[in-house]
Design an enzyme around this catalytic site. Structure first.
Site, mmCIF file in Angstrom:
data_model
loop_
_atom_site.group_PDB
_atom_site.id
_atom_site.type_symbol
_atom_site.label_atom_id
_atom_site.label_comp_id
_atom_site.label_asym_id
_atom_site.label_seq_id
_atom_site.Cartn_x
_atom_site.Cartn_y
_atom_site.Cartn_z
ATOM 1 C CG PHE A 44 -1.915 1.364 1.052
ATOM 2 C CD1 PHE A 44 -2.548 1.732 1.108
ATOM 3 C CD2 PHE A 44 -1.804 1.900 2.501
ATOM 4 C CE1 PHE A 44 -3.291 2.290 0.344
ATOM 5 C CE2 PHE A 44 -2.655 3.152 2.848
ATOM 6 C CZ PHE A 44 -3.059 3.360 1.568
ATOM 7 C CG HIS A 120 -1.882 -1.305 -3.513
ATOM 8 N ND1 HIS A 120 -2.582 -1.535 -2.115
ATOM 9 C CD2 HIS A 120 -2.285 -0.546 -4.072
ATOM 10 C CE1 HIS A 120 -3.908 -1.276 -2.472
ATOM 11 N NE2 HIS A 120 -3.695 -0.121 -3.312
ATOM 12 C CB CYS A 121 -2.620 -6.390 -0.288
ATOM 13 S SG CYS A 121 -1.102 -7.110 -0.157
ATOM 14 C CG ASN A 122 -1.353 -3.422 5.289
ATOM 15 O OD1 ASN A 122 -0.798 -2.158 4.726
ATOM 16 N ND2 ASN A 122 -1.551 -3.157 5.798
#
Length: 206
Positions: A44, A120-122
């Site tokens: 992220f 993206h993720c975290n």
């Protein structure tokens, strides 16, 4: 955009191995890396600077987040980039295969328009890499092992959880079956029709 078919084992090896001159540093996990031309993967953190996104030529962003992160992990510049947001539970029971077609279509469309996509993720460690591995596998017609290594050799810190890894393995047979049907739809249909005709003939004969 389409990745050309791989002409030889050596070319396949080179594609999977990626650039050999990259020295991975711990802080690189906070950045994004280009996995295929136009397809980038990261955390992220990599999506929070409009200046950085512009410098990378990003046009589309796939934001994958656990539902309980929605208050913080969210599209930051909805007016500037095209977003796809997927709420996904980051646990081993989450069904990724059901959600993948939506991400796949979004990425394919972006690349076909000459766009550049950040997924993206975290943390960019487990959740978003699982989607990118499935995309790479199908897009480049690779085995799940080669697709995983291709992504890992460009973003060294990825580590999809066990449940995601199982689904990545399962997806290989799914995409290959779909590809086979797409290649031979007429032949498949003719077989079904002739089988039905045989069954009907047998019924009438009976």
């Amino acid at each position: 955009m389409s990745i050309p078919s791989i002409p030889s084992e050596e070319a396949l090896r080179n594609l999977v191995q990626g650039p050999g001159d990259v020295e991975w540093r711990y802080e690189m996990r906070r950045e994004c890396q280009e996995i295929l031309p136009g397809l980038l993967l990261g955390p992220f953190q990599a999506s929070k600077s409009q200046e950085v996104l512009r410098s990378l030529g990003i046009t589309h962003i796939v934001c994958i987040r656990d539902a309980k992160e929605a208050f913080s992990v969210k599209p930051r510049f909805p007016g500037q980039f095209q977003y796809l947001t997927l709420d996904v539970e980051d646990n081993e029971e989450q069904n990724l295969i059901r959600l993948f077609p939506q991400a796949n279509a979004f990425i394919q469309q972006a690349l076909s328009q000459g766009g550049r996509v950040l997924v993206h993720c975290n943390g960019g460690i487990s959740l978003s890499p699982a989607f990118v591995v499935m995309f790479v596998m199908q897009h480049c017609q690779l085995s799940w092992e080669d697709a995983l290594h291709l992504v890992q050799n460009r973003r060294y810190c990825i580590s999809p959880n066990g449940g995601f890894l199982t689904q990545i393995k399962e997806y290989e047979s799914i995409y290959k079956a779909n590809a086979a049907i797409a290649r031979y739809p007429t032949a498949q249909m003719q077989r079904v029709v002739s089988r039905r005709k045989r069954d009907n003939d047998d019924d009438e004969a009976g």
